[in-house]
Write a protein that holds these residues in place. Structure first.
Motif, short mmCIF file in Angstrom:
data_model
loop_
_atom_site.label_atom_id
_atom_site.label_comp_id
_atom_site.label_asym_id
_atom_site.label_seq_id
_atom_site.Cartn_x
_atom_site.Cartn_y
_atom_site.Cartn_z
N ASN A 108 49.75 47.50 40.01
CA ASN A 108 50.38 46.35 39.65
C ASN A 108 49.61 45.26 39.40
N PRO A 109 49.89 44.88 37.89
CA PRO A 109 48.97 43.95 37.31
C PRO A 109 48.81 42.64 38.10
N LYS A 110 49.91 42.60 38.98
CA LYS A 110 50.16 41.21 39.82
C LYS A 110 48.73 41.29 40.64
N TYR A 111 48.17 42.43 41.20
CA TYR A 111 47.24 42.52 42.13
C TYR A 111 45.87 42.93 41.25
N PHE A 112 46.17 43.89 40.36
CA PHE A 112 45.10 44.42 39.90
C PHE A 112 45.24 44.02 38.06
N PRO A 113 44.50 43.12 37.37
CA PRO A 113 44.86 42.82 36.14
C PRO A 113 44.22 44.06 35.43
N ASP A 114 44.84 44.45 34.36
CA ASP A 114 44.51 45.68 33.50
C ASP A 114 44.36 46.75 34.27
N PRO A 115 45.33 47.12 35.08
CA PRO A 115 45.32 48.18 36.27
C PRO A 115 44.90 49.58 35.74
N GLU A 116 44.89 49.91 34.49
CA GLU A 116 44.54 51.23 34.13
C GLU A 116 43.24 51.47 33.79
N SER A 117 42.40 50.38 33.60
CA SER A 117 40.84 50.37 33.40
C SER A 117 40.30 50.47 34.64
N PHE A 118 39.15 51.29 34.57
CA PHE A 118 38.15 51.62 35.53
C PHE A 118 36.98 50.65 35.73
N ASP A 119 37.39 49.67 37.00
CA ASP A 119 36.52 48.58 36.84
C ASP A 119 36.12 48.36 38.48
N PRO A 120 34.97 48.93 38.79
CA PRO A 120 34.47 48.61 40.15
C PRO A 120 34.17 47.12 40.67
N SER A 121 34.09 46.46 39.54
CA SER A 121 33.88 44.91 39.94
C SER A 121 34.78 44.41 41.02
N ARG A 122 36.08 45.01 40.88
CA ARG A 122 37.40 44.49 41.51
C ARG A 122 36.87 44.41 43.10
N PHE A 123 36.06 45.31 43.31
CA PHE A 123 35.77 45.53 44.95
C PHE A 123 34.34 45.07 45.09
N GLU A 124 33.94 44.11 44.27
CA GLU A 124 32.53 43.51 44.63
C GLU A 124 32.95 41.82 44.87
N GLY A 125 32.17 41.49 45.78
CA GLY A 125 32.50 39.72 45.94
C GLY A 125 33.94 39.57 46.10
N ASN A 126 34.58 39.09 45.47
CA ASN A 126 36.13 38.61 45.67
C ASN A 126 37.01 40.04 45.85
N VAL A 127 36.94 40.51 47.09
CA VAL A 127 37.69 41.89 47.29
C VAL A 127 39.16 41.64 47.23
N PRO A 128 40.04 42.69 46.85
CA PRO A 128 41.34 42.36 46.76
C PRO A 128 41.82 41.63 47.95
N ALA A 129 43.10 40.67 47.58
CA ALA A 129 43.85 40.23 48.78
C ALA A 129 44.28 40.96 49.80
N PRO A 130 44.45 40.59 51.09
CA PRO A 130 44.87 41.43 52.29
C PRO A 130 46.06 42.04 51.79
N PHE A 131 46.19 43.28 52.24
CA PHE A 131 47.55 44.12 52.16
C PHE A 131 47.89 44.56 50.53
#
Length: 473
Positions: A387-410
């Motif tokens: 869902n691009p609402k939670y993960f911008p450019d959702p089809e790209s492989f980007d491990p930085s999503r889980f570094e530092g500012n981790v995804p919001a709860p739930f």
């Protein structure tokens, strides 16, 4: 005569559709049901998730009705599909007051639960008890019982299947590794020929869960039932071996099976049939999911030199600080934050558990709609992953999503959430990081087929196995 039979058949079909439509209209008039469609009478929309990708089915329905909630009919059950961070929070916090666990008919039959009710079979509570008491799946248990073994298992795997090769297919090999490790960890078995005999059986069991429960020769479910019977028989044979060894005062191998059997000494008795179901369930849930994650993780590392170098640097740093040949402890594994970020991004793009079922124990009001008591809820735990609402450019492989500012709860819950979150998440992390640690310190590789085709209606399977060119360091 033929004309009469045709007319009779047409009358019966028309009558069934009339009763069905009348029932649904009556229900709609008394409750504000979620938007959606039940599909065909009797069969509903089951065929869409069995013969197409469940992810695509959910996305299509969300675009047509609602991104948060819609109704359908799956496997003969009136079902509401819930997705999104609000739904994740709601379902995870509503058990057991509003919802309870519900198992598919196939699950009940495969795991020998046909005489149990679908709501919270007795074995579920028994299964949780010994695992919690023994702490076997906790970090300290994993390191204690697998710290030395996993290194030797991985070394042997690479020596047998990787060393000396210049080209190979990753997915079949990591499947072999994952099943081998599961046999060691859960059953204490380390005979390759013995393990190889059960490879196809666990595959059949895995695919049989999401199939039409027709116990007829040639069907997916028939193969799954045969596989479940064979696996259960094997585990029960091993149980008897462990019991016999304990009665003779012999030291038995460290495995989950041995510890559950040994727990009888402390009065924590678990019936043999329950033990076999516990072990079979744990092996089934971990075997394929770890293999899929490792395969696609290796693919993306091979396609991205920047990711490879960053992982290699992280693992070299651990090796230098601890010394070459030193096994990884849990503290070391926790320090490998980037490697785990790559694994998490892999699981986001290639979820192995699209969702789980629950049942409404009372009428539930959610988002202004009523979920009637007794209706089933398909909790799409991976529905937020792209869902691009939670993960911008959702089809790209980007491990930085889980570094530092981790995804919001739930917004990212690969293990589920709440009372019944997956107990094997530490096992998965322990296995994946140990495997990648050994892989990147021994080899580098390039992916031969960059556009990897993915099949499978429930879990993503790399169709061509992910072929790579291998270079030894």
């Amino acid at each position: 005569m033929i004309l009469f039979l045709q007319s009779l058949l047409l009358f019966l079909i028309t009558f069934v559709m009339y009763i069905y439509i009348r029932h649904q209209r009556k229900l709609d008039s008394t409750k504000t049901l979620p938007p959606g469609s039940f599909g065909w009478p009797l069969v509903g929309e089951t065929y869409q998730i069995l013969f197409y990708k469940i992810e695509q089915f959910i996305q299509d329905k969300q675009k047509r009705y609602s991104s948060e909630i819609f109704k359908t009919k799956l496997l003969g059950e009136s079902t509401v599909v819930l997705s999104g961070s609000s739904a994740n929070k709601f379902v995870s916090m509503s058990e057991p007051k509003l919802v309870k666990v519900w198992y598919l008919k196939t699950q009940c039959m495969l795991f020998n639960l046909e005489n149990q009710t679908h709501a919270a079979p007795k074995h579920a509570a028994i299964a949780a008890a010994p695992v919690k008491i023994l702490g076997f799946l906790k970090p300290e248990g994993l390191v204690r019982y697998m710290g030395n073994k996993i290194e030797s298992i991985i070394d042997q795997h690479f020596m047998t299947h990787w060393v000396g090769k210049t080209e190979l297919k990753v997915y079949p090999l990591v499947k072999t590794f994952s099943l081998t490790l599961a046999y060691h960890f859960y059953l204490g078995i380390d005979e390759p020929n013995h393990i190889a005999k059960f490879d196809s059986k666990f595959d059949s069991l895995y695919y049989g869960i999401y199939s039409v429960p027709l116990h007829l020769p040639g069907t997916t479910f028939y193969r799954a039932m045969k596989a479940a019977t064979a696996i259960r028989k094997e585990i029960q044979f091993l149980i008897n071996e462990n019991i016999d060894a304990l009665s003779k005062g012999l030291v038995i191998d460290e495995s989950l099976l041995a510890h559950i059997v040994g727990a009888e000494k402390d009065g924590k008795y678990v019936p043999k049939i329950e033990i076999s179901n516990i072990i079979m369930g744990l092996m089934n849930s971990s075997y394929t999911s770890i293999a899929i994650t490792l395969a696609f993780m290796i693919k993306h590392i091979g396609l991205r030199p920047d990711i490879y170098q960053k992982i290699l640097s992280e693992h070299d740093g651990i090796t230098k600080s601890k010394g070459a040949g030193t096994k990884l402890d849990w503290n070391s594994i926790q320090k490998m934050k980037y490697t785990w970020a790559v694994a998490q991004e892999t699981m986001r793009l290639y979820p192995t558990a699209p969702g789980v079922f629950r049942e409404a124990v009372t009428d539930i009001t959610y988002e202004g709609f009523t979920i009637p008591k007794g209706w089933k809820i398909f909790w799409a735990i991976s529905g937020t992953n792209k869902n691009p609402k939670y993960f911008p450019d959702p089809e790209s492989f980007d491990p930085s999503r889980f570094e530092g500012n981790v995804p919001a709860p739930f917004t990212y819950i690969p293990w589920g959430a709440g009372l019944r979150s997956c107990p094997g998440q530490d096992y998965t992390r322990f296995v994946i990081i140990n495997f990648i640690h050994n892989l990147v310190t021994k080899f580098r590789w390039e992916v031969i087929v960059t556009d990897v085709k993915v099949s499978g209606s429930i879990a993503p399977i790399p169709t061509e196995g992910i072929p790579i060119c291998l270079h030894h360091l």
